[in-house]
Motif scaffolding. Structure first.
Motif, PDB file in Angstrom:
ATOM      1  N   SER A 387      45.789  63.212  12.212  1.00 24.72           N
ATOM      2  CA  SER A 387      46.641  62.782  13.316  1.00 24.72           C
ATOM      3  C   SER A 387      46.047  63.088  14.681  1.00 24.72           C
ATOM      4  O   SER A 387      46.735  62.981  15.688  1.00 24.72           O
ATOM      5  N   ALA A 388      44.782  63.451  14.713  1.00 27.55           N
ATOM      6  CA  ALA A 388      44.094  63.684  15.988  1.00 27.55           C
ATOM      7  C   ALA A 388      42.700  63.069  15.902  1.00 27.55           C
ATOM      8  O   ALA A 388      42.122  62.954  14.817  1.00 27.55           O
ATOM      9  N   PRO A 389      42.124  62.646  17.021  1.00 29.37           N
ATOM     10  CA  PRO A 389      40.816  62.000  17.027  1.00 29.37           C
ATOM     11  C   PRO A 389      39.702  62.884  16.451  1.00 29.37           C
ATOM     12  O   PRO A 389      39.664  64.096  16.685  1.00 29.37           O
ATOM     13  N   ALA A 390      38.818  62.261  15.690  1.00 35.94           N
ATOM     14  CA  ALA A 390      37.612  62.923  15.192  1.00 35.94           C
ATOM     15  C   ALA A 390      36.466  61.936  15.289  1.00 35.94           C
ATOM     16  O   ALA A 390      36.641  60.737  15.097  1.00 35.94           O
ATOM     17  N   GLN A 391      35.300  62.441  15.569  1.00 32.84           N
ATOM     18  CA  GLN A 391      34.152  61.582  15.798  1.00 32.84           C
ATOM     19  C   GLN A 391      33.619  60.973  14.501  1.00 32.84           C
ATOM     20  O   GLN A 391      33.623  61.624  13.453  1.00 32.84           O
ATOM     21  N   VAL A 392      33.190  59.718  14.582  1.00 33.52           N
ATOM     22  CA  VAL A 392      32.590  59.030  13.438  1.00 33.52           C
ATOM     23  C   VAL A 392      31.071  59.032  13.622  1.00 33.52           C
ATOM     24  O   VAL A 392      30.566  58.621  14.670  1.00 33.52           O
ATOM     25  N   THR A 393      30.373  59.502  12.605  1.00 32.32           N
ATOM     26  CA  THR A 393      28.918  59.535  12.671  1.00 32.32           C
ATOM     27  C   THR A 393      28.345  58.258  12.084  1.00 32.32           C
ATOM     28  O   THR A 393      28.511  57.979  10.892  1.00 32.32           O
ATOM     29  N   LEU A 394      27.694  57.470  12.901  1.00 33.42           N
ATOM     30  CA  LEU A 394      27.026  56.271  12.428  1.00 33.42           C
ATOM     31  C   LEU A 394      25.563  56.591  12.141  1.00 33.42           C
ATOM     32  O   LEU A 394      24.938  57.359  12.887  1.00 33.42           O
ATOM     33  N   PRO A 395      24.992  56.029  11.057  1.00 32.45           N
ATOM     34  CA  PRO A 395      23.603  56.316  10.712  1.00 32.45           C
ATOM     35  C   PRO A 395      22.648  55.975  11.855  1.00 32.45           C
ATOM     36  O   PRO A 395      22.902  55.075  12.642  1.00 32.45           O
TER      37      PRO A 395
END
Length: 395
Positions: A387-395
């Motif tokens: 329910s809170a923002p988290a970073q997405v790791t793109l290759p």
């Protein structure tokens, strides 16, 4: 409610752990929790130029013009040539020429830098526009035109604007959402909407569509059972009808049965269904545009199923409406009837995509997602809702 909405709602209720109850009307909340990953964000950030959120999948274009998707792949909506769900981003083909993208319920469409249009995923209603009703697990070029400027994918229909200012729609048309002036049930190839050559942008919702023209006017058509066309009635329209007389509309976004739009004076307006607070005010429903608060610093807005998020000119991000899966990003699962700030960051200034999950691009820290994750649409390698923002790791 469609069968797909019922399935998704049931899944989200299960994820949330209990059947939700619509919250009492609340005012704007204080800043939400600190976003996960904020300390190492500059180091881990991948350049992302645009993002799209479907019902259970996500796609993003990196600044190197490569395309990546993740989440549900039941109908091939990830475009990787398989029907396998992906818990982390997977590259779509080898092209490095993608410029714009949008995601519908279970299909995806994107434009390349050569202005060709490509679609893939579910095609039961002809929403891919390739002349068939066959699902596609990899991008298929739509026709041979090289003049596509932008595309918007709805639940089961798609619309796009060409560089010559013409507007085209295809797919499901049971309620006139294609704007063709007739009640033809489905269309599997792009059809021009009227003869105007001044269309600037288009947004496709569940069963209605809205578009702006170069003169700043706003036009809507299709289902209006909750007033989502903004025409002052609940009668549907099979052809574009002008919303009021204002000539200051800069962009609109269509959700399930509501619409929001920003004007050139940076005011925000919403109308249609409001069962979850998606209009940003405590009303039942609204058949004409209603200003959201009195703030005149809104820069852009995006609507999901029953949720909306918008950025302000100061780079802050605000969300409201359905929060069953934490898609508002305020650390709760409480529905909000007024814009609620997401964290304290002031760098939410680029891509914005909302559905049962939300993904937004920060200029200083790449892509961030939150909300429903039952199908791994948050791209973090898990199926855990947050329910809170988290970073997405793109290759």
């Amino acid at each position: 409610m469609s069968d797909l909405r019922r399935v998704i709602a049931a899944a989200l209720t299960s994820v949330a752990g209990a059947v939700f109850v619509i919250a009492a009307m609340v005012g704007p909340a204080a800043a939400g929790p600190t976003e996960r990953g904020a300390l190492n964000a500059p180091l881990a950030a991948a350049g992302v130029s645009s993002v799209a959120a479907g019902y259970a999948h996500t796609c993003a274009i990196r600044t190197d013009a490569t395309l990546w998707c993740w989440g549900s792949n039941w109908s091939g909506e990830l475009g990787d040539g398989t029907g396998v769900d992906r818990t982390t981003p997977v590259r779509v083909g080898t092209a490095a020429t993608w410029s714009g993208i949008d995601a519908g319920a279970s299909h995806t469409c994107a434009v390349r830098t050569d202005h060709t249009l490509w679609c893939w995923g579910r095609n039961f209603r002809g929403q891919l526009g390739d002349g068939t009703t066959t699902n596609r697990t990899a991008p298929v070029q739509i026709g041979t035109a090289t003049t596509w400027a932008s595309v918007s994918a709805g639940d089961s229909h798609t619309c796009a604007v060409r560089t010559d200012g013409t507007l085209w729609c295809w797919g499901f048309n049971r309620l006139g959402q294609l704007g063709l002036g007739s009640s033809v049930y489905t269309v599997s190839t792009p059809q021009q909407v009227g003869t105007a050559t001044t269309w600037a942008s288009v947004t496709a919702g569940f069963a209605h569509t809205c578009a702006t023209r170069a003169d700043g006017t706003l036009w809507c058509w299709g289902d209006s059972s909750s007033g989502q066309l903004g025409l002052g009635s609940v009668a549907y329209s099979t052809a574009p009808a002008q919303v009021g007389t204002a000539t200051t509309w800069s962009g609109a976004t269509a959700g399930y049965a509501f619409t929001c739009a920003v004007r050139t004076d940076h005011t925000l307006w919403c109308w249609g269904e409001n069962g979850y607070g998606q209009l940003g005010a405590g009303v039942t429903y609204q058949t004409t545009p209603m200003q959201v608060g009195t703030v005149n610093t809104w820069s852009r807005v995006n609507a999901g199923d029953d949720t909306a998020c918008a950025a302000r000119t100061d780079g802050s991000l605000w969300c409201w409406g359905n929060n069953m899966a934490g898609q508002l990003g305020d650390g709760t699962t409480t529905n909000r009837y007024a814009p609620t700030r997401v964290g304290t960051a002031t760098t939410w200034t680029t891509g914005l995509a909302v559905n049962y999950h939300t993904c937004v691009i920060r200029t200083d820290a790449g892509l961030w997602c939150w909300g429903n994750n039952a199908n791994a649409q948050l791209g973090d390698g898990t199926t855990t809702q947050r329910s809170a923002p988290a970073q997405v790791t793109l290759p």
